[in-house]
Design an enzyme around this catalytic site. Structure first.
Site, PDB file in Angstrom:
ATOM      1  N   GLN A  11      13.900 -17.551  11.955  1.00 41.23           N
ATOM      2  CA  GLN A  11      13.862 -16.111  11.727  1.00 41.23           C
ATOM      3  C   GLN A  11      15.161 -15.471  12.189  1.00 41.23           C
ATOM      4  O   GLN A  11      15.565 -15.624  13.345  1.00 41.23           O
ATOM      5  CB  GLN A  11      12.700 -15.511  12.491  1.00 41.23           C
ATOM      6  CG  GLN A  11      11.362 -16.007  11.940  1.00 41.23           C
ATOM      7  CD  GLN A  11      10.290 -14.965  12.056  1.00 41.23           C
ATOM      8  OE1 GLN A  11      10.118 -14.398  13.132  1.00 41.23           O
ATOM      9  NE2 GLN A  11       9.597 -14.676  10.977  1.00 41.23           N
ATOM     10  N   PRO A  13      17.313 -12.062  12.890  1.00 44.52           N
ATOM     11  CA  PRO A  13      17.252 -10.603  13.025  1.00 44.52           C
ATOM     12  C   PRO A  13      18.088  -9.953  11.919  1.00 44.52           C
ATOM     13  O   PRO A  13      19.214 -10.384  11.652  1.00 44.52           O
ATOM     14  CB  PRO A  13      17.870 -10.341  14.402  1.00 44.52           C
ATOM     15  CG  PRO A  13      17.753 -11.629  15.135  1.00 44.52           C
ATOM     16  CD  PRO A  13      17.831 -12.710  14.100  1.00 44.52           C
ATOM     17  N   LEU A  15      19.660  -7.216  11.586  1.00 51.14           N
ATOM     18  CA  LEU A  15      20.929  -6.551  11.931  1.00 51.14           C
ATOM     19  C   LEU A  15      21.671  -7.387  12.976  1.00 51.14           C
ATOM     20  O   LEU A  15      21.094  -7.790  13.985  1.00 51.14           O
ATOM     21  CB  LEU A  15      20.650  -5.148  12.458  1.00 51.14           C
ATOM     22  CG  LEU A  15      21.865  -4.252  12.678  1.00 51.14           C
ATOM     23  CD1 LEU A  15      21.523  -2.786  12.352  1.00 51.14           C
ATOM     24  CD2 LEU A  15      22.415  -4.331  14.093  1.00 51.14           C
ATOM     25  N   GLY A  16      22.927  -7.663  12.685  1.00 47.95           N
ATOM     26  CA  GLY A  16      23.728  -8.457  13.611  1.00 47.95           C
ATOM     27  C   GLY A  16      25.054  -7.786  13.906  1.00 47.95           C
ATOM     28  O   GLY A  16      25.370  -6.721  13.357  1.00 47.95           O
ATOM     29  N   LEU A  17      25.825  -8.437  14.770  1.00 49.69           N
ATOM     30  CA  LEU A  17      27.145  -7.909  15.126  1.00 49.69           C
ATOM     31  C   LEU A  17      28.210  -8.615  14.293  1.00 49.69           C
ATOM     32  O   LEU A  17      28.311  -9.846  14.328  1.00 49.69           O
ATOM     33  CB  LEU A  17      27.413  -8.155  16.614  1.00 49.69           C
ATOM     34  CG  LEU A  17      28.824  -7.798  17.094  1.00 49.69           C
ATOM     35  CD1 LEU A  17      29.052  -6.281  17.031  1.00 49.69           C
ATOM     36  CD2 LEU A  17      29.061  -8.308  18.511  1.00 49.69           C
ATOM     37  N   GLY A  18      29.030  -7.841  13.580  1.00 54.61           N
ATOM     38  CA  GLY A  18      30.160  -8.408  12.857  1.00 54.61           C
ATOM     39  C   GLY A  18      31.348  -8.580  13.799  1.00 54.61           C
ATOM     40  O   GLY A  18      31.533  -7.771  14.721  1.00 54.61           O
ATOM     41  N   ASP A  43      27.751 -12.619  13.913  1.00 48.89           N
ATOM     42  CA  ASP A  43      28.394 -13.227  12.742  1.00 48.89           C
ATOM     43  C   ASP A  43      29.845 -13.563  13.094  1.00 48.89           C
ATOM     44  O   ASP A  43      30.627 -12.679  13.439  1.00 48.89           O
ATOM     45  CB  ASP A  43      28.367 -12.253  11.565  1.00 48.89           C
ATOM     46  CG  ASP A  43      29.005 -12.876  10.331  1.00 48.89           C
ATOM     47  OD1 ASP A  43      28.334 -13.704   9.695  1.00 48.89           O
ATOM     48  OD2 ASP A  43      30.169 -12.556  10.023  1.00 48.89           O
ATOM     49  N   TYR A  48      38.617 -15.812  11.796  1.00 47.21           N
ATOM     50  CA  TYR A  48      38.767 -14.555  12.531  1.00 47.21           C
ATOM     51  C   TYR A  48      39.613 -14.747  13.801  1.00 47.21           C
ATOM     52  O   TYR A  48      40.048 -13.771  14.407  1.00 47.21           O
ATOM     53  CB  TYR A  48      37.409 -13.943  12.901  1.00 47.21           C
ATOM     54  CG  TYR A  48      36.505 -13.615  11.728  1.00 47.21           C
ATOM     55  CD1 TYR A  48      37.010 -13.506  10.431  1.00 47.21           C
ATOM     56  CD2 TYR A  48      35.144 -13.411  11.910  1.00 47.21           C
ATOM     57  CE1 TYR A  48      36.166 -13.230   9.357  1.00 47.21           C
ATOM     58  CE2 TYR A  48      34.299 -13.126  10.840  1.00 47.21           C
ATOM     59  CZ  TYR A  48      34.816 -13.042   9.569  1.00 47.21           C
ATOM     60  OH  TYR A  48      33.975 -12.757   8.522  1.00 47.21           O
ATOM     61  N   LYS A  77      31.631 -19.780   9.690  1.00 47.16           N
ATOM     62  CA  LYS A  77      32.043 -20.047   8.299  1.00 47.16           C
ATOM     63  C   LYS A  77      33.174 -21.075   8.221  1.00 47.16           C
ATOM     64  O   LYS A  77      34.088 -21.061   9.053  1.00 47.16           O
ATOM     65  CB  LYS A  77      32.501 -18.745   7.630  1.00 47.16           C
ATOM     66  CG  LYS A  77      31.532 -17.608   7.857  1.00 47.16           C
ATOM     67  CD  LYS A  77      31.855 -16.354   7.090  1.00 47.16           C
ATOM     68  CE  LYS A  77      30.971 -15.221   7.579  1.00 47.16           C
ATOM     69  NZ  LYS A  77      31.522 -14.499   8.726  1.00 47.16           N
ATOM     70  N   HIS A 110      33.115 -19.965   3.362  1.00 49.15           N
ATOM     71  CA  HIS A 110      33.636 -18.592   3.489  1.00 49.15           C
ATOM     72  C   HIS A 110      34.024 -17.966   2.146  1.00 49.15           C
ATOM     73  O   HIS A 110      33.801 -16.783   1.916  1.00 49.15           O
ATOM     74  CB  HIS A 110      34.827 -18.597   4.455  1.00 49.15           C
ATOM     75  CG  HIS A 110      35.043 -17.298   5.148  1.00 49.15           C
ATOM     76  ND1 HIS A 110      35.510 -17.198   6.438  1.00 49.15           N
ATOM     77  CD2 HIS A 110      34.858 -16.021   4.736  1.00 49.15           C
ATOM     78  CE1 HIS A 110      35.597 -15.919   6.781  1.00 49.15           C
ATOM     79  NE2 HIS A 110      35.213 -15.193   5.766  1.00 49.15           N
TER      80      HIS A 110
END
Ligand code: A2P
Length: 316
Positions: A11, A13, A15-18, A43, A48, A77, A110
């Protein structure tokens, strides 16, 4: 918080943090703060350039007893220079080492773009490999192997069009579980979302707030500013919430995962609270009316003279 369920019952959530555009010096604090106030989904991506700092924050949070590994949803990714069956697992292991984790919850290709090994940012035609030379189906075998070895619980893709998803589904032994694409009120991706729903593929929205901090290379003079939209502003004011919350709540209510990036404590809290907002049918219709198929991240940086990719070929 609402969760999206995977075929293996995992499962995620909604909404996540980018973390795209979060500098290494800022992301450590942002992740620590985010998890402390209740974020459970982060994420990430190798390209990055900040996975080590995220790993440090996650490791400390777990050691401090703030959160357990199994309570977190961590995505990363595979970068373009690591396409190819045999390159996936070494790249994933590097990400796991940086994140200080034994496994990921979700690993994504990606881009449907291949670059030669070691080339982070290709700028010449001969630094790319076409998808004929380096087929996605071959890379996918490496992704499937990563699931079999327990290095990631789920696999998926990013920036895939309906056609590219169809091609992949035809050859996949383990079907892609999710497609992460740019998605926000100006680019609602209705056809793609419908197709993904019909195939039980989750959709995750990157740049859900319109990425006002996006780099120069993806900026045009006439870009509309999503966070300044007058209709969203009036709907948000009437409801007593922020424009960002209105935008995120709209995504969530469409059943789409959203990963707003922030490195600011107040905005992190505000964005997390958006998952609790409920929109009326009328508000949903108003938000739906804003679609203009406007992509901010067109992928033009992959278009080089004589190269195998164009921004049209990416999305077709
Ligand atoms: P900051 O990191 O300083 O909060 P996206 O998620 O679409 O890529 O957008 C990220 C951009 O939006 C960043 O510039 C981020 O700045 C900003 N941002 C994030 N949350 C909010 C918010 N609630 N209100 C206004 N701007 C926000």
């Amino acid at each position: 918080m609402q969760k999206l369920t995977y075929k293996n019952s995992d499962q995620m959530p909604v909404l996540g943090l980018g973390t795209w555009k979060s500098s290494p010096s800022e992301v450590y604090e942002a992740v620590k703060e985010a998890v402390k106030i209740g974020y459970r989904h982060i994420d990430c991506a190798a390209i990055y350039g900040n996975e080590e700092e995220i790993g440090k924050a996650l490791n400390e949070l777990m050691e401090e007893g703030v959160v357990k590994r199994e309570e977190l949803w961590i995505t990363s990714k595979l970068w373009n220079c690591n396409h190819g069956k045999d390159n996936v697992i070494p790249a994933l292991k590097e990400t796991l080492a940086d994140l200080q984790l034994d496994y990921l919850d979700l690993y994504l290709i990606h881009w449907p773009i291949a670059q030669k090994k070691g080339v982070s940012y290709a700028s010449e035609a001969d630094e790319f490999l076409s998808l004929e030379e380096q087929p996605v189906s071959d890379t996918w075998k490496g992704m499937e192997q990563a699931v079999k070895e327990g290095l990631t619980r789920n696999i998926g893709v990013c920036n895939f069009s309906v056609n590219k998803l169809k091609d992949l589904i035809e050859v996949a032994e383990i079907r892609p579980e999710l497609n992460q694409v740019e998605l926000h009120p100006y680019l609602q991706q209705n056809e793609l979302v419908e197709y993904c729903k019909s195939q039980s593929i989750h959709v995750m929205a990157y740049s859900p707030l319109g990425s006002s901090d996006r780099p120069e290379v993806v900026r045009r003079d006439d870009d509309p500013v999503l966070l300044e939209d007058t209709l969203i502003t009036s709907l948000a004011n009437a409801k007593g919430i922020s424009v960002a919350q209105m935008i995120l709540a709209y995504g969530v209510q469409r059943g789409i995962s959203v990963i707003p990036k922030s490195v600011n404590a107040q905005r992190l809290k505000q964005n997390l609270d958006a998952a609790k907002v409920e929109l009326t049918d009328e508000e949903m219709l108003n938000m739906a009316s804003l679609n203009m198929d406007r992509r901010y991240v067109e992928g033009k940086f992959f278009e080089v003279p004589g190269g195998p990719y164009t921004s049209n070929s990416i999305w077709e």
